[in-house]
Write an enzyme that holds these catalytic residues in place. Structure first.
Site, short mmCIF file in Angstrom:
data_model
loop_
_atom_site.label_atom_id
_atom_site.label_comp_id
_atom_site.label_asym_id
_atom_site.label_seq_id
_atom_site.Cartn_x
_atom_site.Cartn_y
_atom_site.Cartn_z
N GLU A 81 -24.96 -45.13 -47.58
CA GLU A 81 -25.37 -45.43 -48.95
C GLU A 81 -24.61 -44.57 -49.97
O GLU A 81 -24.55 -43.34 -49.83
CB GLU A 81 -26.88 -45.25 -49.09
N THR A 86 -25.52 -52.62 -53.38
CA THR A 86 -25.67 -52.75 -51.91
C THR A 86 -25.59 -54.21 -51.47
O THR A 86 -24.91 -54.53 -50.49
CB THR A 86 -27.04 -52.19 -51.45
N HIS A 132 -29.13 -41.92 -52.12
CA HIS A 132 -29.18 -42.89 -53.22
C HIS A 132 -29.54 -42.15 -54.50
O HIS A 132 -30.38 -41.25 -54.50
CB HIS A 132 -30.24 -43.96 -52.92
N ASP A 189 -20.88 -48.13 -49.28
CA ASP A 189 -21.07 -49.43 -49.95
C ASP A 189 -20.52 -49.46 -51.38
O ASP A 189 -20.03 -50.49 -51.83
CB ASP A 189 -22.54 -49.90 -49.92
N HIS A 190 -20.60 -48.33 -52.10
CA HIS A 190 -20.13 -48.29 -53.49
C HIS A 190 -20.16 -46.86 -53.97
O HIS A 190 -20.61 -45.96 -53.24
CB HIS A 190 -20.97 -49.19 -54.41
C1 GP9 Z 1 -32.53 -50.56 -51.12
C2 GP9 Z 1 -31.10 -50.26 -51.04
C3 GP9 Z 1 -30.51 -49.84 -52.38
O1 GP9 Z 1 -33.10 -51.42 -50.20
O2 GP9 Z 1 -30.35 -51.01 -50.21
O3 GP9 Z 1 -29.65 -50.72 -52.99
P1 GP9 Z 1 -28.71 -50.30 -54.23
O4 GP9 Z 1 -29.63 -49.76 -55.31
O5 GP9 Z 1 -27.76 -49.24 -53.74
O6 GP9 Z 1 -28.02 -51.55 -54.63
MN MN Z 2 -26.20 -49.09 -52.36
#
Ligand code: GP9
Ligand code: MN
Length: 432
Positions: free
Chosen positions: A38, A82, A199, A258-259
């Site tokens: 993440e 995500t 996150h 992911d980003h």
């Molecule tokens: C929550 C997670 C977060 O289920 O996958 O997503 P994001 O905020 O990074 O798009």
């Molecule tokens: Mn994410």
């Protein structure tokens, strides 16, 4: 619609890159384990904060010959974050210019995604492990359309409040508590683990952390290193299990960020930690920071190491399918196999900006990679080349949008492919 679909099929079949025979099938019949890191950016790899490695385990992986590690791999998400990353990785089509494709279209659209392709062409079972509620990003509705057989969301895990951080189950617990389900899956399996602890705003209670925060005036930057370190430890613990259980030797293991975790507006404050000056910080620097890790372990392959080719999330599905020995030419995919000699190294961002091995193009400004200098007087050749690249980027994004906005895959059934029946999947009582 028929005319639109034909244009798309013409484009993707012409754009298709044939696999490198040395890599095609290198991971045939192996399990596939995808680990979603993440908000994890590439700059963390091999980075030392006050002399201490932030992610020592991921660094070891990155620097090992047992991994193909990409140093010029970019995330390509828009607002869907995500969910856009998941969509690109598993369908090789782009997210939407606004909003999230999962949320806007994911309930009704037809998908030809990794779980169903691997199931039909390689007999794979499939599962997602994620410690947040299944409704987040509409996953409960999208995953059946992708052909996911199992979805172990928060409801499968012990959610005592001290087990949770802001976006769900803490990563160490996610990996640890998933094993009992993973061990019951039919092999070969395709299993994806979506972590959450790293996150924004990067809060984690003190008992879970032993890494000192950074010391800028921005707390989210400071704590980013703390939660990234925790994620690194979580991945290490999972690898320990994979090795002990023997799964390591018969699984292809894929890790990706992911980003970005630090947004462009905060980057001027991050600059000092990267040895850069915030006063000369530019759009070029922002674009370079969109690199995220992408690493692949293929059992039996020890000739990995750092790969230099440019690519992004759109390229993952054809790359993985070719490693699994599955021909991708009949599928509608906008990315190309990173190992193919014909791989397209133009990396499109969702806002039409793009990066190539030579240039970074932001709006109308062309930067030279490496120096970051603005190309103020491009040669006629250079100008023409960038113009062509830019037109290709716009076209590719436009075709992907037309495919998804009009749900055109419902009219295209690849030869031998069985359309997914989402009603087959119900995630209420998986393995109870
Ligand atoms: C929550 C997670 C977060 O289920 O996958 O997503 P994001 O905020 O990074 O798009
Ligand atoms: Mn994410």
């Amino acid at each position: 619609d028929g005319a639109d679909l034909n244009k798309i099929l013409q484009y993707t079949s012409k754009h298709h890159a044939k696999p490198d025979p040395k890599m095609f099938g290198a991971a045939k019949n192996k399990n596939i384990i995808v680990i979603h890191l993440e908000s994890f950016q590439q700059f963390l790899i091999n980075y030392k904060l006050d002399g201490k490695e932030v992610t020592p385990f991921l660094n070891d992986l990155y620097n090992s010959k047992d991994m193909y590690s990409f140093e010029n791999f970019f995330h390509q998400v828009g607002q869907g974050k995500t969910s856009d990353a998941e969509n690109m990785l598993e369908t090789s089509t782009y997210g939407l210019p606004q909003g999230s494709l999962f949320s806007a279209l994911g309930t009704d659209n037809t998908f030809q995604a990794a779980p169903s392709i691997l199931n039909q062409e390689g007999g794979y079972s499939s599962a997602v492990f994620h410690g947040n509620n299944g409704s987040f990003w509409n996953r409960n509705s999208v995953y059946p359309n992708m052909g996911y057989q199992n979805f172990f969301d928060a409801s499968y895990f012990n959610q005592d409040s001290n087990n949770l951080s802001e976006y769900g189950l803490k990563d160490k617990l996610l990996f640890h508590d998933s094993v009992k389900y993973l061990e019951r899956m039919q092999q070969p399996f395709y299993a994806k683990f979506i972590t959450v602890s790293n996150h924004f705003p990067y809060n984690l209670d003190k008992e879970n952390t032993d890494f000192p925060a950074a010391d800028t005036s921005d707390n989210s930057i400071n704590n980013y290193f703390v939660t990234a370190h925790y994620l690194d430890q979580a991945v290490k613990e999972f690898f320990d299990y994979l090795k002990k259980s023997g799964l390591y030797d018969n699984s292809m293991i894929v890790l990706y960020g992911d980003h970005y975790g630090i947004s462009d507006t905060r980057n001027v404050k991050l600059a000092q930690l990267l040895g850069k000056s915030s006063s000369t910080w530019s759009d070029y620097d922002n674009a370079q920071l969109q690199r995220v890790p992408f690493m692949i372990h293929v059992p039996g392959k020890h000739d990995g190491g750092v790969q230099k080719q440019f690519g992004g999330e759109i390229d993952v599905l054809p790359t993985l399918l070719h490693l699994a020995g599955i021909d991708t030419s009949k599928y509608v995919q906008f990315g190309t196999d990173l190992f193919s000699p014909e791989h397209d190294q133009t990396v499109a961002f969702r806002n039409d900006n793009f990066v190539t091995p030579k240039h970074t193009v932001v709006g109308n400004t062309i930067y030279e990679n490496g120096t970051g200098a603005v190309v103020t007087h491009p040669s006629a050749d250079e100008k023409k080349k960038v113009k062509e690249e830019s037109a290709r980027v716009t076209r590719q994004l436009g075709l992907s949008d037309s495919l998804n906005n009009k749900n055109l895959l419902r009219f295209y059934v690849p030869n031998g492919f069985k359309p997914v029946d989402p009603k087959q999947y119900d995630y209420q009582n998986d393995f109870d």
